[in-house]
Motif scaffolding. Structure first.
Motif, short mmCIF file in Angstrom:
data_model
loop_
_atom_site.label_atom_id
_atom_site.label_comp_id
_atom_site.label_asym_id
_atom_site.label_seq_id
_atom_site.Cartn_x
_atom_site.Cartn_y
_atom_site.Cartn_z
N ARG A 1 0.84 -1.20 0.00
CA ARG A 1 0.00 0.00 0.00
C ARG A 1 0.87 1.25 0.00
O ARG A 1 0.57 2.24 -0.68
N LEU A 2 1.97 1.21 0.76
CA LEU A 2 2.88 2.35 0.79
C LEU A 2 3.60 2.51 -0.55
O LEU A 2 3.91 3.63 -0.96
N VAL A 3 3.90 1.41 -1.20
CA VAL A 3 4.52 1.47 -2.53
C VAL A 3 3.60 2.19 -3.50
O VAL A 3 4.04 2.98 -4.34
N GLY A 4 2.29 1.93 -3.37
CA GLY A 4 1.30 2.57 -4.24
C GLY A 4 1.09 1.79 -5.53
O GLY A 4 1.83 0.87 -5.86
N THR A 5 0.07 2.18 -6.26
CA THR A 5 -0.28 1.48 -7.49
C THR A 5 0.17 2.23 -8.75
O THR A 5 -0.10 1.78 -9.86
N GLU A 6 0.86 3.35 -8.58
CA GLU A 6 1.40 4.08 -9.73
C GLU A 6 2.74 3.46 -10.09
O GLU A 6 3.80 3.98 -9.75
N ILE A 7 2.70 2.34 -10.79
CA ILE A 7 3.91 1.56 -10.99
C ILE A 7 4.29 1.41 -12.47
O ILE A 7 5.23 0.69 -12.79
N ARG B 1 9.10 -0.05 -8.01
CA ARG B 1 7.76 -0.17 -7.42
C ARG B 1 7.02 -1.36 -8.04
O ARG B 1 6.36 -2.13 -7.33
N ARG B 2 7.12 -1.48 -9.35
CA ARG B 2 6.45 -2.60 -10.03
C ARG B 2 7.04 -3.94 -9.58
O ARG B 2 6.30 -4.91 -9.37
N GLU B 3 8.35 -3.98 -9.41
CA GLU B 3 8.99 -5.22 -8.97
C GLU B 3 8.54 -5.59 -7.56
O GLU B 3 8.37 -6.78 -7.24
N MET B 4 8.34 -4.59 -6.72
CA MET B 4 7.82 -4.85 -5.37
C MET B 4 6.46 -5.54 -5.45
O MET B 4 6.20 -6.51 -4.72
N TRP B 5 5.60 -5.06 -6.31
CA TRP B 5 4.28 -5.67 -6.46
C TRP B 5 4.39 -7.07 -7.05
O TRP B 5 3.71 -8.00 -6.60
N ASP B 6 5.23 -7.22 -8.06
CA ASP B 6 5.36 -8.53 -8.71
C ASP B 6 5.79 -9.61 -7.71
O ASP B 6 5.25 -10.73 -7.71
#
Length: 466
Positions: free
Chosen positions: A287-293, A301-306
């Protein structure tokens, strides 16, 4: 090359001496002391990495006589990890950035091509020292990730933070581990039976998982601001690498635990409160990383989500049916699944949703998830779903509604899911036929299994006449 290093007894013995020096080397005093300590720690961790990469080490090397993971690697890594607080490191870096004053330049030099001054300001030296420490932590986490590719040996981790092991670093370890204490590992209200003793999680869960959850939490400097460069790219790069390495380590741990537990986390001494704690901590980090990836410069940021979604899948799979999803969980995961172009990440996201959908009392969340999964099936999917995510979605629906006695099965009956599955059969068969047997043999075998299970499941649900 690896074989040459492994068989060179003098070289491996030298590496072992670097990790475990017999007597403390003389250390500088004053402002160079912290820099020297950071570099020495980095050298020891690097030597550990080489030893693990070339193991098993044969005789006559002295390194062949020790248990590398238990006696060398972990005692070296633990003080490095326990002494690091990434939030405090980021704050210290920010203070150094704010206090930075460029070195005055001589403006009227007539000579061309003269060497630039190598003088560094105190702020620059502090930033370099912090980066060295952060990179050392990153390497330590990468080593741990390799150690956790299989379920961690309880004997290795059982005494990692105890008074009997690593006594020389007792004060430092206690100070660093205080940061993990607010992630409650005691689970006081774990049992439904009055007077029953709460099950104790395995030692590695307490000594390894809780600190790792601290390392995944982003700081103000972990990623470049949206639409702007980082105020100090080396620090940002190191911090984001730590978060990602910690997630990869957690991912390995929970995949191994799910395989070992075989759907019974209690066999590992874990209860649903442990799973909820981990799920919430990882979700909070994402959530802190955010979805603007998707913007340029936001690849980390995208790698964090992946990778983070993979951890969520491992946790929710281990505690399947015990984790109640929120509306935010479901909506964000569905949006992420639709947005990611990577089929493997889609599979992990669908797997997470599948597990969350099996919380018995979460009927509304189950409806949202199952409706999304059905939208991925032919002939209605637009654009067509890639093969692997399609197979995962079919398998998820079968798994979710394999028990018609569940409260959420009302969604299957009222939503006419059976008819939708019937309509998807031919499209699923076509997708399976399109898998190249020679190039993707395992996927073809799995696809045929899912196809057959779908046909059998339809027959089973029809036979229920509900």
């Amino acid at each position: 090359m690896i074989e040459e290093v492994r068989s060179n007894a003098e070289y491996t013995a030298c590496l072992l001496t670097i990790v475990r020096p017999e007597e403390a080397a003389s250390k500088p005093n004053g402002k160079d002391k912290h820099t020297s300590d950071a570099r020495a720690a980095a050298l020891r961790v690097l030597a550990c990495a080489i030893l693990r990469n070339v193991s098993p080490i044969p005789p006559p090397s002295i390194a062949a006589t020790v248990d590398l993971d238990r006696d060398v690697v972990l005692p070296t890594l633990e003080p490095v990890l326990s002494s690091m607080n990434v939030q405090e490191a980021a704050q210290a870096a920010q203070r150094a950035i704010d206090q930075h004053e460029p070195v005055p330049q001589l403006e009227n030099l007539s000579l061309k091509g003269t060497p630039k001054s190598d003088h560094k300001t105190p702020s620059e030296l502090e930033l370099e020292r912090l980066e060295t420490r952060l990179r050392t932590v990153q390497l330590a986490l990468e080593i741990l990730t390799g150690m956790c590719a299989t379920l961690p040996d309880p004997e290795i981790f059982s005494g990692a933070s105890g008074a009997d092991d690593g006594g020389d670093n007792e004060d430092e370890d206690d100070e660093g581990m205080e940061d993990a204490e607010d992630i409650d590992m005691e689970n006081e209200d774990q049992s439904d039976e009055p007077g029953a003793e709460a099950p104790q999680p395995p030692a590695f869960f307490t000594t390894l998982v809780a600190p790792l959850l601290k390392f995944v939490q982003p700081t103000a400097l972990s990623f470049p601001p949206l639409g702007a460069p980082s105020p100090h790219p080396p620090t940002t790069s190191a911090l984001s690498a730590i978060h990602i390495s910690a997630l990869e380590c957690l991912n390995n741990i929970f995949l191994s635990m799910a395989t070992s537990a075989r759907g019974r986390p209690s066999s590992l001494g874990l209860d649903p409160a442990s799973g909820r704690m981990v799920f919430d901590a990882v979700w909070g980090a994402l959530r802190l990383v955010g979805t603007e990836i998707t913007a340029a410069g936001q690849e980390r940021r995208r790698e964090m989500w992946d990778i983070g979604v993979g951890v969520l899948w491992g946790v929710s799979n281990l505690f399947k049916g015990s984790l109640a999803p929120t509306e935010e969980h479901v909506k964000v995961l569905i949006e992420f699944c639709n947005a990611t172009p990577d089929p493997h990440v889609k599979v992990k996201t669908i797997g997470t949703l599948e597990c969350l959908a099996q919380h018995p009392e979460s009927v509304d969340a189950n409806r949202m998830i199952s409706s999304f999964l059905l939208s991925l099936l032919p002939p209605n999917a637009n654009p067509p779903t890639p093969t692997e995510p399609l197979l995962q979605a079919v398998n998820a629906l079968i798994d979710i509604y394999s028990d018609e006695s569940m409260p959420y099965d009302v969604n299957f009956r009222e939503g006419l899911y059976l008819e939708a599955l019937v309509q998807s059969v031919e499209g699923v068969r076509k997708a399976v036929r399109g898998i190249d047997k020679k190039k993707e043999r395992e996927l073809r075998i799995r696809g045929e299994e899912v196809r057959d299970n779908l046909v059998a499941f339809i027959q089973y649900r029809r036979g229920l006449r509900l």
